[in-house]
Design an enzyme around this catalytic site. Sequence first.
Site, PDB file in Angstrom:
ATOM      1  N   MET A  30     -61.256   5.518  24.906  1.00 36.93           N
ATOM      2  CA  MET A  30     -61.854   6.388  25.800  1.00 36.93           C
ATOM      3  C   MET A  30     -61.178   6.190  27.153  1.00 36.93           C
ATOM      4  O   MET A  30     -61.947   6.722  28.105  1.00 36.93           O
ATOM      5  CB  MET A  30     -63.642   5.708  25.899  1.00 36.93           C
ATOM      6  CG  MET A  30     -64.159   5.963  24.598  1.00 36.93           C
ATOM      7  SD  MET A  30     -65.943   5.649  24.895  1.00 36.93           S
ATOM      8  CE  MET A  30     -66.127   4.112  25.686  1.00 36.93           C
ATOM      9  N   HIS A  37     -55.045  -1.409  25.667  1.00 36.38           N
ATOM     10  CA  HIS A  37     -54.577  -0.116  24.897  1.00 36.38           C
ATOM     11  C   HIS A  37     -53.139   0.034  24.807  1.00 36.38           C
ATOM     12  O   HIS A  37     -52.746   0.149  23.848  1.00 36.38           O
ATOM     13  CB  HIS A  37     -54.965   1.189  25.767  1.00 36.38           C
ATOM     14  CG  HIS A  37     -56.619   1.086  25.985  1.00 36.38           C
ATOM     15  ND1 HIS A  37     -57.225   1.008  27.305  1.00 36.38           N
ATOM     16  CD2 HIS A  37     -57.711   1.230  25.403  1.00 36.38           C
ATOM     17  CE1 HIS A  37     -58.442   1.012  27.230  1.00 36.38           C
ATOM     18  NE2 HIS A  37     -58.730   1.401  26.131  1.00 36.38           N
ATOM     19  N   ASP A 150     -63.592  -5.606  20.239  1.00 40.39           N
ATOM     20  CA  ASP A 150     -64.601  -5.114  19.706  1.00 40.39           C
ATOM     21  C   ASP A 150     -64.801  -5.300  18.209  1.00 40.39           C
ATOM     22  O   ASP A 150     -64.569  -4.636  17.361  1.00 40.39           O
ATOM     23  CB  ASP A 150     -64.670  -3.502  20.201  1.00 40.39           C
ATOM     24  CG  ASP A 150     -64.590  -3.024  21.369  1.00 40.39           C
ATOM     25  OD1 ASP A 150     -65.590  -3.407  21.975  1.00 40.39           O
ATOM     26  OD2 ASP A 150     -63.446  -3.235  22.032  1.00 40.39           O
ATOM     27  N   SER A 185     -60.919  -5.064  29.954  1.00 46.18           N
ATOM     28  CA  SER A 185     -61.877  -3.972  29.556  1.00 46.18           C
ATOM     29  C   SER A 185     -61.708  -2.958  30.580  1.00 46.18           C
ATOM     30  O   SER A 185     -61.841  -3.237  31.849  1.00 46.18           O
ATOM     31  CB  SER A 185     -63.111  -4.514  29.541  1.00 46.18           C
ATOM     32  OG  SER A 185     -64.233  -3.586  29.624  1.00 46.18           O
TER      33      SER A 185
END
Length: 280
Positions: A30, A37, A150, A185
């Site tokens: 996102m 990432h 997650d 995060s």
Amino acid sequence: MKIVETARELSDLSRSMRQSGQKIALVPTMGALHGGHRSLIHVAQQHAEFVIVSIFVNRLQFNIEEDFATYPVTLEDDIAICRSSGVSALYMPSSESMYPESFATSVEVSGLTARFEGASRPGHFSGVTTVVTKLVTASAPDIAIFGQKDFQQFAVLRKLMTDLDIPVDMVMAPTIREEDGLALSSRNVRLNKDSRRRAVSISQGLFHSLSLFQSGVRDTHELVEPVRQICSDEIKNIDYIAIVDAQTLEDVSEAHAGDVLLFAGTLDGIRLIDNIIFCA
Ligand code: AMP
């Protein structure tokens, strides 16, 4: 790096890469990209020649409007990170192209979504499973990379791919942390100084439990209660602390290697989740 904005462009690109013999990996995100990432991108590059990163802030998976409205957006930086990381293609669809007004389909996984994030965030997983189905269908990757951070999401998505016979290898990449242990995060930028200091108790609790497991403790209660003690002074709003089987996400009474300790709590309105997998 190619930047594409529609599902049609993405599937054309993916088809031509496959025809030229390249293996394709997908890394859905996102945006507001960080070291977590980047590590997924790195894992993807170890598995495939052509790495596609998607950036889409998926309104469907936010159950709280304010969380969506305040979700960090850093597009210019994200594009630069993808370029410098050697990403092959960046997929950045608009909301309108992803969900036109006529959009009427939703993908649901039952069972695994009933507890934890699913119980606390109604509609969240159906948003995730719907968007990931669209991303995977458009990009037709050989493999898709998701973060352990997650954990429930990974379990749900793996079930989705199995149940719908979607031929994608699901790879889980380890959680990347700040030096003091806090899991990276995109939402961390919203923590003020005091909350940021308090948030570190989560990983401290989890790693303390891991060390108890490694010293031979197996009883779930004895592994969970110390986490609660370490965190509860700092985090008033603990949602769940549970030890579950990694496939079924059902509670276990005795922990085994491979079981997962899940944590969720809220600090100043910011939801923080983390987990560790027990290992010898
Ligand atoms: P997000 O952009 O937060 O939706 O996350 C996109 C992907 O990055 C998901 O597969 C996440 O599990 C993964 N991810 C997020 N934070 C981390 C982290 N700290 N370490 C590893 N992967 C992460």
